[in-house]
Design a protein around this motif. Structure first.
Motif, mmCIF file in Angstrom:
data_model
loop_
_atom_site.group_PDB
_atom_site.id
_atom_site.type_symbol
_atom_site.label_atom_id
_atom_site.label_comp_id
_atom_site.label_asym_id
_atom_site.label_seq_id
_atom_site.Cartn_x
_atom_site.Cartn_y
_atom_site.Cartn_z
ATOM 1 N N UNK A 68 10.931 13.624 -3.320
ATOM 2 C CA UNK A 68 9.615 13.006 -3.411
ATOM 3 C C UNK A 68 9.524 12.062 -4.606
ATOM 4 N N UNK A 69 10.168 12.435 -5.695
ATOM 5 C CA UNK A 69 10.023 11.600 -6.890
ATOM 6 C C UNK A 69 11.113 10.535 -7.010
ATOM 7 N N UNK A 70 12.252 10.731 -6.314
ATOM 8 C CA UNK A 70 13.340 9.753 -6.478
ATOM 9 C C UNK A 70 13.774 9.103 -5.174
ATOM 10 N N UNK B 279 17.882 9.090 -0.453
ATOM 11 C CA UNK B 279 19.238 8.589 -0.684
ATOM 12 C C UNK B 279 19.636 8.656 -2.153
ATOM 13 N N UNK B 280 18.651 8.633 -3.026
ATOM 14 C CA UNK B 280 18.950 8.587 -4.460
ATOM 15 C C UNK B 280 19.274 9.977 -5.013
ATOM 16 N N UNK C 133 7.275 7.307 2.625
ATOM 17 C CA UNK C 133 8.477 7.032 1.838
ATOM 18 C C UNK C 133 9.746 7.306 2.639
ATOM 19 N N UNK D 12 9.983 7.412 5.881
ATOM 20 C CA UNK D 12 10.038 6.408 6.950
ATOM 21 C C UNK D 12 10.656 5.106 6.466
ATOM 22 N N UNK D 13 10.382 4.783 5.215
ATOM 23 C CA UNK D 13 10.917 3.540 4.668
ATOM 24 C C UNK D 13 12.432 3.620 4.534
ATOM 25 N N UNK D 14 12.949 4.808 4.236
ATOM 26 C CA UNK D 14 14.396 4.959 4.056
ATOM 27 C C UNK D 14 15.115 5.144 5.389
ATOM 28 N N UNK E 27 14.343 3.771 8.689
ATOM 29 C CA UNK E 27 13.383 2.833 9.237
ATOM 30 C C UNK E 27 13.445 2.719 10.755
ATOM 31 N N UNK F 205 12.534 9.800 10.980
ATOM 32 C CA UNK F 205 11.401 8.899 11.167
ATOM 33 C C UNK F 205 10.398 9.495 12.154
#
Lengths: 195, 195
Positions: free
Chosen positions: B17-19, B22-23, B108, B110-112, B114, B121
């Motif tokens: 949630x904070x990073x 993928x990170x 967030x 969903x953005x990763x 896509x 998604x």
DNA sequence: ACAGGAGTAGACCGATCTGTCTACTATGCG
DNA sequence: CGCATAGTAGACAGATCGGTCTACTCCTGT
């Protein structure tokens, strides 16, 4: 802007936008664009600077597109309708220059670089502010009372961002149409209050 | 649900949630949670399944929280106000169980991920539908005409998503308040049309 | 008693990541 | 001419990635 540099930015945007920034490696951008690695690091100090350049590129492209769409609309309520008609075209892939819709690139990047003091996040924020300013100037042509200009601009920005989210996360291709209806209803209410 | 499994999900959520997904690597989740790698792969077939479990976890937590907040409000227009008051508390970190605000986790993710046919998604999409249904049941207590129930529910969802975006990308801590004002103005307009 | 499930610690694997470096080419400018 | 600039191709380094595996411990149910 150098030829190769632009080529890198365009290719990087296409990949970042459809897969996400962290999911795309430097080497993929290089092989896709046909540019040598040394050339990339000649133009950019690293991946972050490339992402930054991509954000600026998309900011300009998007801003110019939206501005020209809004300029086409006749002053008055049609400006509001024109905003959401433009979004509708974007969501449904009728705008070639914006590439197939994968949500708002700046919202997506913000999601990957979530900390408010992160440079890339701040660039995304500045883009949103620029677009909001564009919308504000349209609202100012609506001869509302000064207080209502602020409130209605806020409402349009909320509806716009909401529509983008609905269209992307939920795949709601009618999101812009729904937002348009709501915006016009609000405008109608504003006017009837004044008269 | 096993103890260790829950521990993994909670830790993974906090980091994702904070990073971003993928990170954050598997090893970071393991060292942060103090769980062995073999245990993780005993409960989950891989990272994707862990992310999937985290999405379900957050879906339940968020849904339960919002439902209890809406149940507290007295039926009528207060339900609408209560929705945005709840969001306001969330945006401004007054809800411990939701952790410090970093936007909507589902937007967030969903953005990763896509692509619309991606499993993760789709889970995000389902969460949004569940929340929309929750809002719809509140709107139904408002004695609007059937057609207006649909339209007003759509409007509330648009304003809610817009507020989340404004709050996260632009750091606008007043986003929920602005959305509340717009929603109530819409509701007022709906009523005056009917009377 | 003992078999099996859940757990730990961590070595290890192949792949991939960002970024550096060498060696070489083409071009344009003073 | 001579030299800097922008470019290519690709080996390489060091870190990290997701995931597998070994060896061992602890607990519980039959």
């Amino acid at each position: 802007m150098s030829d190769k540099r632009l080529q890198l930015v365009i290719t990087a945007f296409k990949l970042f936008y459809s897969k996400g920034v962290h999911a795309v490696g430097i080497n993929e951008i290089l092989s896709e664009s046909g540019v040598a690695k040394k050339t990339l690091y000649h133009h950019f100090s690293g991946k972050e600077e490339l992402v930054s350049a991509v954000l600026e590129f998309r900011d300009q492209r998007f801003h110019n597109w939206l501005k020209s769409r809004l300029d086409q609309a006749t002053p008055g309520p049609d400006k509001v309708g024109g905003l959401f008609d433009a979004l509708d075209d974007w969501f449904n892939d009728r705008v070639d220059e914006l590439l197939p819709f994968h949500g708002c690139f700046f919202i997506n990047v913000s999601a990957e670089f979530s900390e408010p003091n992160n440079l890339l996040h701040q660039l995304c924020c500045r883009h949103k502010e620029r677009v909001a300013q564009l919308i504000r100037t349209q609202v100012e042509t609506l001869d509302l009372e000064p207080v209502e200009v602020n409130a209605f601009t806020n409402a349009l920005c909320l509806l716009k961002e909401g529509a983008v989210s609905l269209a992307h996360v939920q795949g709601d291709r009618l999101a812009a149409i729904k937002a348009k209806a709501t915006a016009l209803q609000l405008l109608q209410g504003n006017k009837s209050v004044r008269s």
